[in-house]
Design an enzyme around this catalytic site. Sequence first.
Site, short mmCIF file in Angstrom:
data_model
loop_
_atom_site.label_atom_id
_atom_site.label_comp_id
_atom_site.label_asym_id
_atom_site.label_seq_id
_atom_site.Cartn_x
_atom_site.Cartn_y
_atom_site.Cartn_z
N TYR A 190 8.10 -26.12 111.50
CA TYR A 190 9.00 -25.19 112.20
C TYR A 190 8.86 -25.39 113.72
O TYR A 190 7.77 -25.27 114.28
CB TYR A 190 8.68 -23.72 111.86
N SER A 229 6.66 -23.63 97.39
CA SER A 229 7.98 -23.23 97.88
C SER A 229 8.98 -24.21 97.29
O SER A 229 8.76 -25.42 97.33
CB SER A 229 7.98 -23.31 99.41
N GLY A 276 20.96 -14.50 102.86
CA GLY A 276 21.89 -15.64 102.81
C GLY A 276 22.17 -16.17 104.20
O GLY A 276 23.32 -16.39 104.56
N1 LIG Z 1 10.43 -22.30 102.07
C1 LIG Z 1 11.58 -22.68 102.55
O1 LIG Z 1 12.05 -23.77 102.28
C2 LIG Z 1 12.31 -21.76 103.45
C3 LIG Z 1 13.66 -21.97 103.76
C4 LIG Z 1 14.30 -21.06 104.59
C5 LIG Z 1 13.60 -19.98 105.10
N2 LIG Z 1 12.27 -19.80 104.80
C6 LIG Z 1 11.50 -18.66 105.32
O2 LIG Z 1 12.22 -17.46 105.13
C7 LIG Z 1 12.45 -16.84 106.38
C8 LIG Z 1 13.78 -16.12 106.37
O3 LIG Z 1 14.84 -17.04 106.09
P1 LIG Z 1 16.23 -16.89 106.82
O4 LIG Z 1 16.06 -16.94 108.28
O5 LIG Z 1 17.18 -17.84 106.20
O6 LIG Z 1 16.56 -15.37 106.38
P2 LIG Z 1 17.89 -14.54 106.30
O7 LIG Z 1 17.46 -13.14 106.41
O8 LIG Z 1 18.68 -14.92 105.11
O9 LIG Z 1 18.71 -14.96 107.60
C9 LIG Z 1 18.25 -14.62 108.88
C10 LIG Z 1 19.38 -14.82 109.89
O10 LIG Z 1 20.45 -13.96 109.58
C11 LIG Z 1 20.95 -13.35 110.78
N3 LIG Z 1 20.58 -11.92 110.70
C12 LIG Z 1 19.43 -11.39 110.18
N4 LIG Z 1 19.45 -10.05 110.25
C13 LIG Z 1 20.63 -9.71 110.79
C14 LIG Z 1 21.22 -8.46 111.09
N5 LIG Z 1 20.60 -7.33 110.83
N6 LIG Z 1 22.47 -8.47 111.64
C15 LIG Z 1 23.12 -9.63 111.88
N7 LIG Z 1 22.60 -10.85 111.62
C16 LIG Z 1 21.36 -10.89 111.08
C17 LIG Z 1 20.23 -14.04 111.94
O11 LIG Z 1 20.92 -15.25 112.26
P3 LIG Z 1 22.16 -15.28 113.28
O12 LIG Z 1 22.05 -14.12 114.20
O13 LIG Z 1 22.03 -16.59 113.96
O14 LIG Z 1 23.38 -15.22 112.40
C18 LIG Z 1 18.92 -14.42 111.29
O15 LIG Z 1 18.28 -15.48 111.96
C19 LIG Z 1 12.35 -17.99 107.40
O16 LIG Z 1 12.07 -17.56 108.71
C20 LIG Z 1 11.22 -18.79 106.81
O17 LIG Z 1 9.98 -18.21 107.14
C21 LIG Z 1 11.64 -20.66 103.98
#
Ligand SMILES: NC(=O)c1ccc[n+]([C@@H]2O[C@H](COP(=O)([O-])OP(=O)(O)OC[C@H]3O[C@@H](n4cnc5c(N)ncnc54)[C@H](OP(=O)(O)O)[C@@H]3O)[C@@H](O)[C@H]2O)c1
Length: 336
Positions: free
Chosen positions: A68, A166, A226
Site C-alpha cells: 500500500y 485474503s 463497493g
Molecule cells: N485484501 C484485499 O485485496 C483488499 C482489497 C481492497 C481493500 N482492502 C482493504 O479494505 C479496506 C477498505 O476497502 P475500500 O477502500 O475499497 O472500502 P469501501 O468502503 O468499499 O470504499 C471506500 C471508498 O468509498 C468512498 N467512501 C467511503 N465512505 C464514504 C462516504 N461515507 N461517503 C462518500 N464516499 C465514501 C471513498 O472513496 P471516494 O471518496 O474516492 O469515492 C472511500 O475511499 C482497504 O483500505 C484495505 O485495507 C483489501
Amino acid sequence: MTDLADIDMEFVQLGGTGIRTSELQFGTWRFGKETEEGNVEIGEKRAHKLLDAYAEAGGRYIDTADVYGGGESERWIGDWLADRDRERYTIASKIFWQIRDGDPNSRGTNRKNIRHRIDALLDRLGTDYVDVLYIHRWDDQTDAREMMKTLNGLVEDGKVHYLGASTLRPDAWKVARANQIARNEGWEPFSVLQPRYNLVDREIEGDYLEMARHEDLAVCPWSPLGQGFLTGKYTREEGLTGESRAAESGRFADAYLTEENFDVHDELDAVAEEVDASPAQTALAWLMHRDGVTAPIVGARTTEQLEENLAAATIDLSEEQVDRLTEAKGGPYAGL
Ligand SMILES: NC(=O)c1ccc[n+]([C@@H]2O[C@H](COP(=O)([O-])OP(=O)(O)OC[C@H]3O[C@@H](n4cnc5c(N)ncnc54)[C@H](OP(=O)(O)O)[C@@H]3O)[C@@H](O)[C@H]2O)c1
C-alpha cells in the site's frame, strides 16, 4: 453527526483466535496511493488524522499491506503508533504482490519472498510483530506445504501472531486444504479471512462462508461499500454526483454502475430512510448483522466520510430489514 467518542466501538472475538478486537476495522489501502493522474489519494497528514478519528471512536484494528502506497501506509502507521501504546492495537499486514521488476521470486508465497519481506514490513511499522499476517492472494505456483511451513516459522519466531488469507475469488477448498496440512503437521493454520463482500459483491456466499463457519475463521470483508458505490453519491441518471478519487479508476464504472446494482441501491435507500441513517451506514450495518461476518474493514478518504461510516456501529436493523437487503441482489448467491 454522531460524536466520535459516543460511538464507543465494541470488541468482537476474532474467529477461533483468543483475541477480541474492534467490530469495525480501519483500512489504509489509500494511504500514499497514486491515482492514474498522479495525485496522492491520502497524504501523511490526513492519514494521521484518519487514524486519530478511528482511535477516538474506540477503533483498535488497523489493516494495511506491504504494497500500500509503496510501503508508505505501513511507515505512516508506524510513525503514528510510535506515540501510542502499540499493545492496544491489532495490526494486520499482507504479503504477495511482486516488488521487483523482472524477479519472479519477489512475488507470491514462496519461502524466499516471505522471509525477506516480513523483516522489511516490521521495520516500516516499527514493531516486533504483526498480530495478523495475510497472504494477499493465493499463489498457485507455491505448494501449500512450503507456504504453511514458512508461515508457521514466522509464528514460532514471534514475528506474527495469527495467519490470514485474503482472497479475490472464493478459493474455499484451497484454504481448507492448507489448514488440514497445517493441522496434520502441528503448524499454525489460517485463522482469519479477508474476502471482498458487500451488498452488491456476493461471490463468497455459499461454499466459502460455509467453509469459514466450519473452520471457525474470522471473516473481515474488504470494500464493504463497493469502493463507494453504496454511499448514495452515484445515480442511474448522472453517475457520480459528488467527489470521488476511487471512481477515477477506469474499471469502477463497468463493475459497479449497473442496472442490477442500482436496484439494490433503491432498496438500500428505502431501508436507510426507515432507520434514519445514510446509505453507507446502512450498507455497513447490513454486513455487521450478517451471519458469519466478524468485522468489515472500513475505508474512507476524508475524516467526514470516516465519521459517517463509523457511526454504522450504532445502527440497529430488524431481521426483516436485513432480509430485504439480502434479497435485493438476485442470482444464485442470494439464498445463504
Ligand atoms: N485484501 C484485499 O485485496 C483488499 C482489497 C481492497 C481493500 N482492502 C482493504 O479494505 C479496506 C477498505 O476497502 P475500500 O477502500 O475499497 O472500502 P469501501 O468502503 O468499499 O470504499 C471506500 C471508498 O468509498 C468512498 N467512501 C467511503 N465512505 C464514504 C462516504 N461515507 N461517503 C462518500 N464516499 C465514501 C471513498 O472513496 P471516494 O471518496 O474516492 O469515492 C472511500 O475511499 C482497504 O483500505 C484495505 O485495507 C483489501
